[in-house]
Design a protein around this motif. Structure first.
Motif, PDB file in Angstrom:
ATOM      1  N   VAL A   2       0.857  -1.188   0.000  1.00 19.90           N
ATOM      2  CA  VAL A   2       0.000   0.000   0.000  1.00 19.90           C
ATOM      3  C   VAL A   2       0.891   1.235   0.000  1.00 19.90           C
ATOM      4  N   ALA A   3       0.392   2.334  -0.539  1.00 25.39           N
ATOM      5  CA  ALA A   3       1.141   3.598  -0.497  1.00 25.39           C
ATOM      6  C   ALA A   3       0.181   4.767  -0.392  1.00 25.39           C
ATOM      7  N   GLY A   4       0.618   5.786   0.330  1.00 21.98           N
ATOM      8  CA  GLY A   4      -0.071   7.070   0.333  1.00 21.98           C
ATOM      9  C   GLY A   4       0.828   8.047  -0.392  1.00 21.98           C
ATOM     10  N   GLU A   5       0.346   8.612  -1.472  1.00 22.39           N
ATOM     11  CA  GLU A   5       1.212   9.440  -2.326  1.00 22.39           C
ATOM     12  C   GLU A   5       0.362  10.457  -3.064  1.00 22.39           C
ATOM     13  N   LEU A   6       1.009  11.445  -3.653  1.00 22.68           N
ATOM     14  CA  LEU A   6       0.313  12.358  -4.535  1.00 22.68           C
ATOM     15  C   LEU A   6      -0.088  11.618  -5.802  1.00 22.68           C
ATOM     16  N   LEU A   7      -1.190  12.059  -6.381  1.00 22.81           N
ATOM     17  CA  LEU A   7      -1.652  11.433  -7.615  1.00 22.81           C
ATOM     18  C   LEU A   7      -0.675  11.649  -8.762  1.00 22.81           C
ATOM     19  N   ALA A   8      -0.063  12.832  -8.832  1.00 23.75           N
ATOM     20  CA  ALA A   8       0.737  13.204 -10.002  1.00 23.75           C
ATOM     21  C   ALA A   8       1.816  12.191 -10.383  1.00 23.75           C
ATOM     22  N   PRO A   9       2.749  11.838  -9.492  1.00 25.11           N
ATOM     23  CA  PRO A   9       3.787  10.897  -9.910  1.00 25.11           C
ATOM     24  C   PRO A   9       3.266   9.483 -10.141  1.00 25.11           C
ATOM     25  N   LEU A  10       2.096   9.169  -9.581  1.00 23.99           N
ATOM     26  CA  LEU A  10       1.527   7.836  -9.763  1.00 23.99           C
ATOM     27  C   LEU A  10       0.765   7.676 -11.073  1.00 23.99           C
ATOM     28  N   MET A  11       0.316   8.792 -11.639  1.00 23.27           N
ATOM     29  CA  MET A  11      -0.611   8.727 -12.766  1.00 23.27           C
ATOM     30  C   MET A  11      -0.144   7.818 -13.911  1.00 23.27           C
ATOM     31  N   PRO A  12       1.100   7.935 -14.412  1.00 26.23           N
ATOM     32  CA  PRO A  12       1.507   7.047 -15.515  1.00 26.23           C
ATOM     33  C   PRO A  12       1.454   5.571 -15.140  1.00 26.23           C
ATOM     34  N   HIS A  13       1.734   5.265 -13.880  1.00 26.91           N
ATOM     35  CA  HIS A  13       1.757   3.873 -13.429  1.00 26.91           C
ATOM     36  C   HIS A  13       0.344   3.338 -13.199  1.00 26.91           C
ATOM     37  N   VAL A  14      -0.568   4.234 -12.898  1.00 29.31           N
ATOM     38  CA  VAL A  14      -1.985   3.856 -12.814  1.00 29.31           C
ATOM     39  C   VAL A  14      -2.486   3.504 -14.210  1.00 29.31           C
ATOM     40  N   LEU A  15      -2.154   4.345 -15.173  1.00 29.04           N
ATOM     41  CA  LEU A  15      -2.617   4.111 -16.540  1.00 29.04           C
ATOM     42  C   LEU A  15      -2.018   2.844 -17.142  1.00 29.04           C
ATOM     43  N   SER A  16      -0.789   2.495 -16.719  1.00 26.98           N
ATOM     44  CA  SER A  16      -0.149   1.290 -17.247  1.00 26.98           C
ATOM     45  C   SER A  16      -0.591   0.027 -16.517  1.00 26.98           C
ATOM     46  N   GLY A  17      -1.276   0.187 -15.384  1.00 23.88           N
ATOM     47  CA  GLY A  17      -1.719  -0.970 -14.610  1.00 23.88           C
ATOM     48  C   GLY A  17      -0.710  -1.456 -13.593  1.00 23.88           C
ATOM     49  N   ALA A  18       0.405  -0.737 -13.426  1.00 21.01           N
ATOM     50  CA  ALA A  18       1.436  -1.164 -12.472  1.00 21.01           C
ATOM     51  C   ALA A  18       0.988  -0.969 -11.032  1.00 21.01           C
ATOM     52  N   VAL A  19       0.121  -0.002 -10.794  1.00 22.24           N
ATOM     53  CA  VAL A  19      -0.456   0.204  -9.464  1.00 22.24           C
ATOM     54  C   VAL A  19      -1.945   0.446  -9.622  1.00 22.24           C
ATOM     55  N   LYS A  20      -2.680   0.293  -8.528  1.00 24.34           N
ATOM     56  CA  LYS A  20      -4.136   0.460  -8.558  1.00 24.34           C
ATOM     57  C   LYS A  20      -4.548   1.481  -7.511  1.00 24.34           C
ATOM     58  N   LEU A  21      -5.408   2.411  -7.903  1.00 22.75           N
ATOM     59  CA  LEU A  21      -5.909   3.412  -6.971  1.00 22.75           C
ATOM     60  C   LEU A  21      -7.190   2.930  -6.308  1.00 22.75           C
ATOM     61  N   LEU A  22      -7.271   3.153  -4.999  1.00 22.89           N
ATOM     62  CA  LEU A  22      -8.495   2.814  -4.270  1.00 22.89           C
ATOM     63  C   LEU A  22      -9.341   4.034  -3.971  1.00 22.89           C
ATOM     64  N   ALA A  23      -8.681   5.172  -3.713  1.00 19.17           N
ATOM     65  CA  ALA A  23      -9.440   6.370  -3.366  1.00 19.17           C
ATOM     66  C   ALA A  23      -8.600   7.618  -3.554  1.00 19.17           C
ATOM     67  N   VAL A  24      -9.267   8.713  -3.891  1.00 24.10           N
ATOM     68  CA  VAL A  24      -8.674  10.047  -3.922  1.00 24.10           C
ATOM     69  C   VAL A  24      -9.077  10.732  -2.625  1.00 24.10           C
ATOM     70  N   THR A  25      -8.109  11.247  -1.883  1.00 18.83           N
ATOM     71  CA  THR A  25      -8.401  11.801  -0.560  1.00 18.83           C
ATOM     72  C   THR A  25      -8.708  13.299  -0.647  1.00 18.83           C
ATOM     73  N   ALA A  26      -9.625  13.645  -1.541  1.00 23.92           N
ATOM     74  CA  ALA A  26      -9.997  15.027  -1.816  1.00 23.92           C
ATOM     75  C   ALA A  26     -11.519  15.159  -1.721  1.00 23.92           C
ATOM     76  N   PRO A  27     -12.029  16.380  -1.701  1.00 24.24           N
ATOM     77  CA  PRO A  27     -13.484  16.558  -1.591  1.00 24.24           C
ATOM     78  C   PRO A  27     -14.262  16.022  -2.781  1.00 24.24           C
ATOM     79  N   THR A  28     -13.642  16.025  -3.974  1.00 23.90           N
ATOM     80  CA  THR A  28     -14.328  15.550  -5.177  1.00 23.90           C
ATOM     81  C   THR A  28     -13.419  14.609  -5.957  1.00 23.90           C
ATOM     82  N   ARG A  29     -14.026  13.831  -6.839  1.00 21.23           N
ATOM     83  CA  ARG A  29     -13.242  12.945  -7.695  1.00 21.23           C
ATOM     84  C   ARG A  29     -12.376  13.760  -8.655  1.00 21.23           C
TER      85      ARG A  29
END
Length: 321
Positions: free
Chosen positions: A199-226
Motif C-alpha cells: 500500500v502507499a499514500g502518495e500524490l496522484l501526479a507521480p503515480l498517474m503514468p503507473h496507474v494508466l499502465s496498470g502497475a499500481v491500482k488506486l483505491l481512493a482520492v483523498t480530496a473533496p471531489t473525484r
C-alpha cells in the motif's frame, strides 16, 4: 509644459513594457531550490513551468534539487540566502507539516520567506499493488485488520505531507500497518509495483503514468471531489472515511525581505506559465489542478495551513523528533 520625451526620461519605469521591467530586475540566473529529489510532483511541475517563467523574467531558472529532512535542509538554505530575487524556493505542504514532526526548526515558514504565489493543487491517493486482493478502501481496511502487522504502507521521507497523510490514515482507519519511507517518489512507486510494499499514500501526479499502465491500482482520492480525469476512482468520503481529507499544493517564495518588484514580476511569471493551454492540460493529465494566487492570498494561507497540518499530526498521534 513638460515634453513627452522629458517625462518619459524622468520616469523610465513607466515607459517600459511589463516584460522589459521584469527583465531589468533579474541580472543573472535564478536558483530555484526544491526540497525533493527529481521525479516527484513538485519537480515535474517546476520543470514544466520554468521555460515559460524564464521568458517573463529574461534569465534562466536553474532547478536545484536538495532532498532530505522533510524540506528542512532546502528551506534553511533559501531562508539564509540574499533577498535579491535570485534565489527562490518551492514551498509545499511538507513545509506546513514539518513543525509537527520536529521540535527544532531551522527557519520559521511564516516569518522567514516572502510569499510570491501558489501554483498547483495536488490530490493525495491511497494506492495498492494490483496483486493485493482488495478493490476498495473498505476492503483494504478489512484486510489490514484481518492481518495485523502484515501489510506495509509506504510514503516518501519522514516529516512531509505524504508521510503525515499515511500516519493519519493508519490512525483514522485503526489498522496495524508498518510504515516504510523512501527518499523519492520513483523509489516508492517501484517498491509498490514490485510488491515490496502493498500500500502507499502518495500524490496522484507521480503515480498517474503507473496507474494508466496498470502497475499500481488506486483505491481512493483523498480530496473533496473525484479527480476530473479519473471519474471511476471514488473519494475517501465515498469509501467510508468522510473525515480523511488530505490535499497538497505548491507555491513559490523568496527569502524574507525580497523587494516587491521582484515578487510581482515572479508572480506574473507564474501566471504566464499557468495560462498556457498546453501546460494547464498537461498538469491536469498528470494529476495536478493549476490555480495561481496573489502574494497576499498565499501569505494569508500559510499560517492557516500550518495550523491545519498541526491538527492532523495530533490526530495521527505524531511524536516530535
Amino acid at each position: 509644459m513638460i515634453g513627452r520625451r522629458a517625462l518619459l526620461a524622468s520616469a523610465p519605469g513607466l515607459a517600459m513594457p511589463a516584460i522589459a521591467r521584469a527583465q531589468a530586475l533579474f541580472t543573472r540566473p535564478v536558483r530555484f531550490v526544491l526540497g525533493f529529489a527529481a521525479g516527484g510532483a513538485g519537480d515535474i511541475t517546476v520543470r514544466m513551468l520554468t521555460p515559460h517563467m524564464q521568458a517573463e523574467i529574461g534569465q534562466p531558472i536553474v532547478v536545484d534539487n536538495r532532498p532530505g529532512a522533510g524540506g528542512l535542509i532546502s528551506g534553511e538554505a533559501v531562508a539564509r540566502a540574499a533577498p535579491d530575487g535570485h534565489t527562490m524556493y518551492l514551498l509545499t505542504t511538507s513545509n506546513m507539516a514539518a513543525p509537527a514532526f520536529y521540535r527544532a526548526m531551522p527557519f520559521d515558514v511564516t516569518r522567514d520567506f516572502t510569499p510570491v504565489g501558489r501554483m498547483v493543487w495536488y490530490d493525495h491517493v491511497i494506492a495498492v499493488n494490483p496483486r493485493l486482493p482488495v478493490a476498495s478502501l473498505t476492503e483494504l481496511v478489512a484486510l489490514a485488520k484481518a492481518r495485523p502487522g502484515q501489510l506495509n504502507i509506504g510514503s516518501i521521507a519522514v516529516g512531509n505531507a505524504q508521510h503525515l497523510g499515511v500516519e493519519l490514515f493508519r490512525a483514522m482507519a485503526q489498522v496495524d500497518m508498518t510504515t516504510v519511507t523512501y527518499r523519492s517518489s520513483p523509489e516508492l512507486i517501484l517498491s509498490l509495483s514490485n510488491g515490496e510494499i502493498q500500500v502507499a499514500g502518495e500524490l496522484l501526479a507521480p503515480l498517474m503514468p503507473h496507474v494508466l499502465s496498470g502497475a499500481v491500482k488506486l483505491l481512493a482520492v483523498t480530496a473533496p471531489t473525484r479527480f476530473p480525469s479519473l471519474p471511476n476512482v471514488p473519494t475517501s468520503a465515498e469509501s467510508g472515511m468522510p473525515d480523511y481529507l488530505v490535499r497538497s499544493w505548491n507555491a513559490i517564495v523568496f527569502p524574507a525581505g525580497t523587494p516587491r518588484p521582484q515578487v510581482e514580476a515572479m508572480n506574473r511569471a507564474i501566471r504566464r506559465a499557468l495560462a498556457v493551454p498546453e501546460i494547464r492540460a498537461r498538469l491536469i493529465e498528470l494529476g495536478g489542478l493549476p490555480e495561481a494566487s496573489s502574494p497576499e492570498e498565499l501569505g494569508a494561507m500559510i499560517p492557516r495551513e500550518v495550523a491545519a497540518w498541526g491538527h492532523m499530526a495530533q490526530l495521527a498521534g505524531v511524536q516530535k523528533q
